[in-house]
Scaffold this active site. Sequence first.
Site, mmCIF file in Angstrom:
data_model
loop_
_atom_site.group_PDB
_atom_site.id
_atom_site.type_symbol
_atom_site.label_atom_id
_atom_site.label_comp_id
_atom_site.label_asym_id
_atom_site.label_seq_id
_atom_site.Cartn_x
_atom_site.Cartn_y
_atom_site.Cartn_z
ATOM 1 N N ASP A 30 -5.154 4.860 16.529
ATOM 2 C CA ASP A 30 -5.659 4.896 15.157
ATOM 3 C C ASP A 30 -6.409 3.588 14.877
ATOM 4 O O ASP A 30 -5.962 2.501 15.262
ATOM 5 C CB ASP A 30 -4.497 5.069 14.171
ATOM 6 C CG ASP A 30 -4.964 5.501 12.794
ATOM 7 O OD1 ASP A 30 -4.659 6.644 12.399
ATOM 8 O OD2 ASP A 30 -5.640 4.699 12.118
ATOM 9 N N VAL A 96 -8.920 13.073 7.206
ATOM 10 C CA VAL A 96 -9.827 13.590 8.234
ATOM 11 C C VAL A 96 -9.433 15.046 8.482
ATOM 12 O O VAL A 96 -8.275 15.335 8.846
ATOM 13 C CB VAL A 96 -9.747 12.770 9.539
ATOM 14 C CG1 VAL A 96 -10.675 13.374 10.595
ATOM 15 C CG2 VAL A 96 -10.118 11.306 9.283
ATOM 16 N N HIS A 100 -4.502 16.550 13.202
ATOM 17 C CA HIS A 100 -4.078 15.467 14.097
ATOM 18 C C HIS A 100 -2.612 15.168 13.858
ATOM 19 O O HIS A 100 -2.137 15.195 12.728
ATOM 20 C CB HIS A 100 -4.920 14.205 13.889
ATOM 21 C CG HIS A 100 -5.116 13.838 12.456
ATOM 22 N ND1 HIS A 100 -6.032 14.483 11.641
ATOM 23 C CD2 HIS A 100 -4.516 12.913 11.677
ATOM 24 C CE1 HIS A 100 -5.983 13.971 10.435
ATOM 25 N NE2 HIS A 100 -5.059 13.008 10.418
HETATM 26 P P1 5GP Z 1 -4.933 11.374 7.790
HETATM 27 O O1 5GP Z 1 -4.846 10.530 6.556
HETATM 28 O O2 5GP Z 1 -6.064 12.373 7.707
HETATM 29 O O3 5GP Z 1 -3.631 12.031 8.151
HETATM 30 O O4 5GP Z 1 -5.218 10.390 8.985
HETATM 31 C C1 5GP Z 1 -6.490 10.031 9.397
HETATM 32 C C2 5GP Z 1 -6.330 8.825 10.287
HETATM 33 O O5 5GP Z 1 -7.533 8.630 10.979
HETATM 34 C C3 5GP Z 1 -6.033 7.539 9.523
HETATM 35 O O6 5GP Z 1 -4.782 7.002 9.966
HETATM 36 C C4 5GP Z 1 -7.207 6.633 9.856
HETATM 37 O O7 5GP Z 1 -6.841 5.282 10.026
HETATM 38 C C5 5GP Z 1 -7.742 7.256 11.131
HETATM 39 N N1 5GP Z 1 -9.160 7.065 11.342
HETATM 40 C C6 5GP Z 1 -10.146 7.221 10.407
HETATM 41 N N2 5GP Z 1 -11.353 6.996 10.965
HETATM 42 C C7 5GP Z 1 -11.115 6.692 12.271
HETATM 43 C C8 5GP Z 1 -11.984 6.366 13.358
HETATM 44 O O8 5GP Z 1 -13.216 6.308 13.248
HETATM 45 N N3 5GP Z 1 -11.397 6.101 14.559
HETATM 46 C C9 5GP Z 1 -10.037 6.155 14.726
HETATM 47 N N4 5GP Z 1 -9.568 5.873 15.951
HETATM 48 N N5 5GP Z 1 -9.198 6.462 13.717
HETATM 49 C C10 5GP Z 1 -9.734 6.741 12.506
#
Ligand code: 5GP
Length: 114
Positions: A30, A96, A100
């Site tokens: 992440d 996102v 995931h």
């Molecule tokens: P969500 O909030 O959708 O469950 O988690 C999305 C995750 O994606 C977050 O923990 C955020 O830090 C991670 N994330 C967002 N953009 C990127 C990126 O460009 N690269 C990586 N490796 N992680 C990302």
Amino acid sequence: MTDCLFCKIRDGEIPSEIVYENEHVLAFNDINPVAPVHILIIPKIHISTLNDLEKDHTQTMGELILASKKIAELKGFSEDGYRTVFNCNENGQQTVFHIHLHLLGERLMSWPPG
Ligand code: 5GP
Ligand code: ZN
């Protein structure tokens, strides 16, 4: 899906630190870790949210969970324990929209989550 961040990471269009990959899943660090180890495990096929799951995604989703177990072993924190999380939509704080599995390790987690 053309305009999906994690599809772009899967396709190598956006760089990532890949930690594990097989036919079904890709796992990478992440970008904004909330634990000493914070890995995202994605299906290679695009599925936006948990609400979009169909019966024929059963194997893919099982592969995500198996990958979390394998990565925890590889990283050496299986026995200490770890946290796996799927966030869904607004109340789940999903940001996102490509499913995931968060794999968090190497610290004591709190419960209930925030
Ligand atoms: P969500 O909030 O959708 O469950 O988690 C999305 C995750 O994606 C977050 O923990 C955020 O830090 C991670 N994330 C967002 N953009 C990127 C990126 O460009 N690269 C990586 N490796 N992680 C990302
Ligand atoms: Zn996608």
